[in-house]
Design a protein around this motif. Structure first.
Motif, short mmCIF file in Angstrom:
data_model
loop_
_atom_site.label_atom_id
_atom_site.label_comp_id
_atom_site.label_asym_id
_atom_site.label_seq_id
_atom_site.Cartn_x
_atom_site.Cartn_y
_atom_site.Cartn_z
N GLY A 1 -40.53 -22.93 31.97
CA GLY A 1 -39.50 -21.98 32.37
C GLY A 1 -39.95 -20.54 32.20
N VAL A 2 -40.64 -20.29 31.10
CA VAL A 2 -41.19 -18.94 30.88
C VAL A 2 -42.26 -18.63 31.91
CG1 VAL A 2 -42.45 -17.47 29.26
CG2 VAL A 2 -40.65 -19.01 28.42
N LEU B 1 -43.01 -24.52 23.01
CA LEU B 1 -44.21 -23.72 22.82
C LEU B 1 -45.10 -24.25 21.70
CD1 LEU B 1 -42.62 -20.16 23.19
CD2 LEU B 1 -44.13 -21.29 24.84
N GLY B 2 -44.63 -25.29 21.01
CA GLY B 2 -45.42 -25.90 19.93
C GLY B 2 -45.32 -25.19 18.60
N ILE B 3 -44.27 -24.37 18.43
CA ILE B 3 -44.09 -23.61 17.19
C ILE B 3 -42.62 -23.73 16.75
CG2 ILE B 3 -45.99 -21.97 17.39
CD1 ILE B 3 -44.01 -20.08 18.86
N PRO B 4 -42.16 -24.94 16.44
CA PRO B 4 -40.73 -25.17 16.18
C PRO B 4 -40.15 -24.22 15.13
CG PRO B 4 -41.92 -27.24 16.27
CD PRO B 4 -42.95 -26.16 16.28
N PHE C 1 -44.18 -16.92 20.66
CA PHE C 1 -42.75 -16.83 20.95
C PHE C 1 -42.36 -15.42 21.38
CE2 PHE C 1 -38.27 -16.25 19.99
CZ PHE C 1 -37.71 -17.37 20.59
N THR C 2 -42.84 -14.42 20.65
CA THR C 2 -42.47 -13.05 21.00
C THR C 2 -43.01 -12.66 22.38
OG1 THR C 2 -44.39 -12.19 19.78
CG2 THR C 2 -42.29 -12.34 18.59
N ALA C 3 -44.18 -13.19 22.74
CA ALA C 3 -44.73 -12.93 24.07
C ALA C 3 -43.86 -13.56 25.14
CB ALA C 3 -46.16 -13.44 24.17
N ALA C 4 -43.36 -14.77 24.86
CA ALA C 4 -42.47 -15.44 25.80
C ALA C 4 -41.17 -14.65 25.97
CB ALA C 4 -42.17 -16.86 25.32
N MET C 5 -40.63 -14.15 24.87
CA MET C 5 -39.41 -13.34 24.94
C MET C 5 -39.64 -12.08 25.77
SD MET C 5 -36.97 -14.97 23.47
CE MET C 5 -35.80 -13.64 23.39
#
Length: 258
Positions: free
Chosen positions: A156-157, A183-186, A194-198
């Motif tokens: 989705g990202v 993303l493999g980082i629950p 995660f921050t890059a995805a955001m």
């Protein structure tokens, strides 16, 4: 209630505040949340166990309170999407939207001709049982319905720019827990991945002029994410608000009764 309240909200970036309902689908819940200052409610069918009969009743509770309601259905299947719209859902959310094709399928399922391929049922719950011409009904339903697109997978990202570009997508909504798992980082919301995805989701929303929404667990995060560009802020949910308020009060009373 304004005819197109959620879609109107999605046209501006002023903060809109609400909460998630996953347990207390009671007759007074709409009036309670409206009195508390909520601008919308996120009604969750994916994780709550709520069925269609409960949804139909809950719709009337929130209509009576003039509180706009977005509904998360359990899957992207047509019969969930279209039935929720028939029952009166103003905004629709479906889980795990990962591709442009999936997003377009949801748009097609919730919109009448010519914007979509939703099956026709008129003078029922979604149009308040009122008579009228077919053309007027189609136009009103399409203008009223808002698609809140849930981005909660790595794919989705990856595809978020194309998803956000679709006419019919009104808001990008981040499912942060599922996204972190994908993303493999629950649960690691500070991880650079995660921050890059955001950042990518926020950039896509800004580029295409779409609203941004997400759930927040506390006041501080609500303010922080608004500062990052999120305008639909869903504060916690009925279970957790009730639990935390009760636990706090019980603990304080108990500690003072010694």
């Amino acid at each position: 209630m304004a005819a197109n309240a959620l879609r109107d909200m999605a046209t501006h970036r002023r903060v809109k505040l609400g909460t998630l309902v996953a347990e207390f689908a009671t007759p007074g819940i709409g009036h309670i949340l409206k009195s508390a200052g909520c601008d919308f409610v996120f009604f969750d069918m994916e994780h709550s166990g709520f069925g269609m009969e409960t949804l139909k009743s809950a719709m009337r509770y929130f209509e009576a309170a003039d509180l706009p309601m977005m509904v998360r259905v359990p899957s992207q299947d047509y019969h969930f999407l279209a039935r929720a719209m028939d029952m009166g859902a103003e905004g629709l959310i479906a889980p795990m939207v990962s591709t442009v094709e999936q997003a377009q399928h949801i748009i097609n399922s919730m919109k009448y001709h010519p914007a979509g391929t939703r099956g026709v049922a008129l003078q029922i719950a979604h149009d308040r049982y009122r008579p009228g011409s077919v053309a007027d009904k189609f136009d009103a339903a399409n203008k009223r319905s808002a698609f809140i697109c849930l981005i909660e997978t790595a794919d989705g990202v990856k595809n978020v720019d194309g998803i956000a570009a679709l006419e019919g997508v009104d808001c990008l909504w981040v499912g942060h827990f599922d996204l972190s798992v994908s993303l493999g980082i629950p649960g690691d919301f500070a991880h650079p991945t995660f921050t890059a995805a955001m950042d990518k989701i926020i950039a896509a929303a800004k580029k295409h002029g779409k609203s941004l929404g997400r759930l927040v667990p506390n006041v501080q995060q609500g303010q922080e994410w608004y500062g990052q560009g999120f305008d639909f802020i869903c504060y916690s949910g009925d279970v957790w608000v009730f639990h935390d308020a009760m636990a706090d009060a019980v603990s304080k009373i108990r500690s003072g009764c010694k």
